[in-house]
Scaffold this motif. Structure first.
Motif, PDB file in Angstrom:
ATOM      1  N   SER A 217       0.995  -1.241   0.062  1.00 14.95           N
ATOM      2  CA  SER A 217       0.236  -0.038  -0.061  1.00 14.95           C
ATOM      3  C   SER A 217       0.825   1.135   0.023  1.00 14.95           C
ATOM      4  CB  SER A 217      -0.945   0.162   1.245  1.00 14.95           C
ATOM      5  OG  SER A 217      -0.275  -0.055   2.412  1.00 14.95           O
ATOM      6  N   GLY A 218       0.335   2.335  -0.204  1.00 18.06           N
ATOM      7  CA  GLY A 218       1.376   3.673  -0.643  1.00 18.06           C
ATOM      8  C   GLY A 218       1.278   3.566  -1.881  1.00 18.06           C
TER       9      GLY A 218
ATOM     10  N   TYR B 239      -3.500   4.050  -1.005  1.00 19.68           N
ATOM     11  CA  TYR B 239      -2.849   4.940  -2.036  1.00 19.68           C
ATOM     12  C   TYR B 239      -3.272   6.275  -1.766  1.00 19.68           C
ATOM     13  CZ  TYR B 239      -1.743   0.751  -4.359  1.00 19.68           C
ATOM     14  OH  TYR B 239      -1.225  -0.588  -4.601  1.00 19.68           O
ATOM     15  N   LYS B 240      -2.697   7.059  -2.130  1.00 19.55           N
ATOM     16  CA  LYS B 240      -2.883   8.691  -2.259  1.00 19.55           C
ATOM     17  C   LYS B 240      -3.426   8.916  -3.445  1.00 19.55           C
ATOM     18  CE  LYS B 240      -1.494  13.175  -0.637  1.00 19.55           C
ATOM     19  NZ  LYS B 240      -3.083  13.633  -0.388  1.00 19.55           N
TER      20      LYS B 240
END
Ligand code: MN
Length: 129
Positions: free
Chosen positions: A2-3, A28-29
């Motif tokens: 994630s990320g 996520y962004k």
């Protein structure tokens, strides 16, 4: 995983929201743009790791936008995935030639999206089949 930063370029607000919800859930962004020109500006500004790009959009369509992003030094290295309602035999070739790394057919299977993103982002692999 994630990320990571993902930019959704899609003129359909409902689709954008659906994809955003799934991606944010997975850590996520997420950034959004509602046409190709806004998508190019957002890519320059946010330097996303991956762009999900609709094909049929106002102002600048997805095929043109991906070519422009590939021609710009600051965005050419970004993973770019086409979102299309018109996936037919031979389309993969067309999208790859335009500059996309892969494509997915709409409606998007949101249960699989994060898995796919991991393939694209971490392993730099196209989807099987
Ligand atoms: Mn569209």
């Amino acid at each position: 995983m994630s990320g990571g930063k993902i930019l959704i370029v899609e003129d359909n607000a409902k689709n954008r929201m659906l994809i955003r919800d799934v991606l944010e859930y997975h850590g996520y962004k997420v950034f959004e743009a509602e046409d190709g020109a806004a998508g190019i500006a957002a890519a320059m500004k946010w330097h996303p790791d991956l762009i999900l790009m609709d094909i049929q959009m106002p102002v600048i369509d997805g095929m043109t936008a991906v070519k422009m992003l590939r021609n710009a030094p600051e965005t050419r290295g970004i993973k770019m995935i086409a979102l299309t309602s018109f996936a037919m035999k031979g389309d993969r070739e067309k999208f790859l030639t335009a500059g996309f790394d892969d494509y997915v057919a709409k409606p998007i299977d949101t249960r699989k999206l994060s898995e796919w993103i991991e393939l694209w982002l971490v392993k730099s692999q196209p989807l099987p089949g």
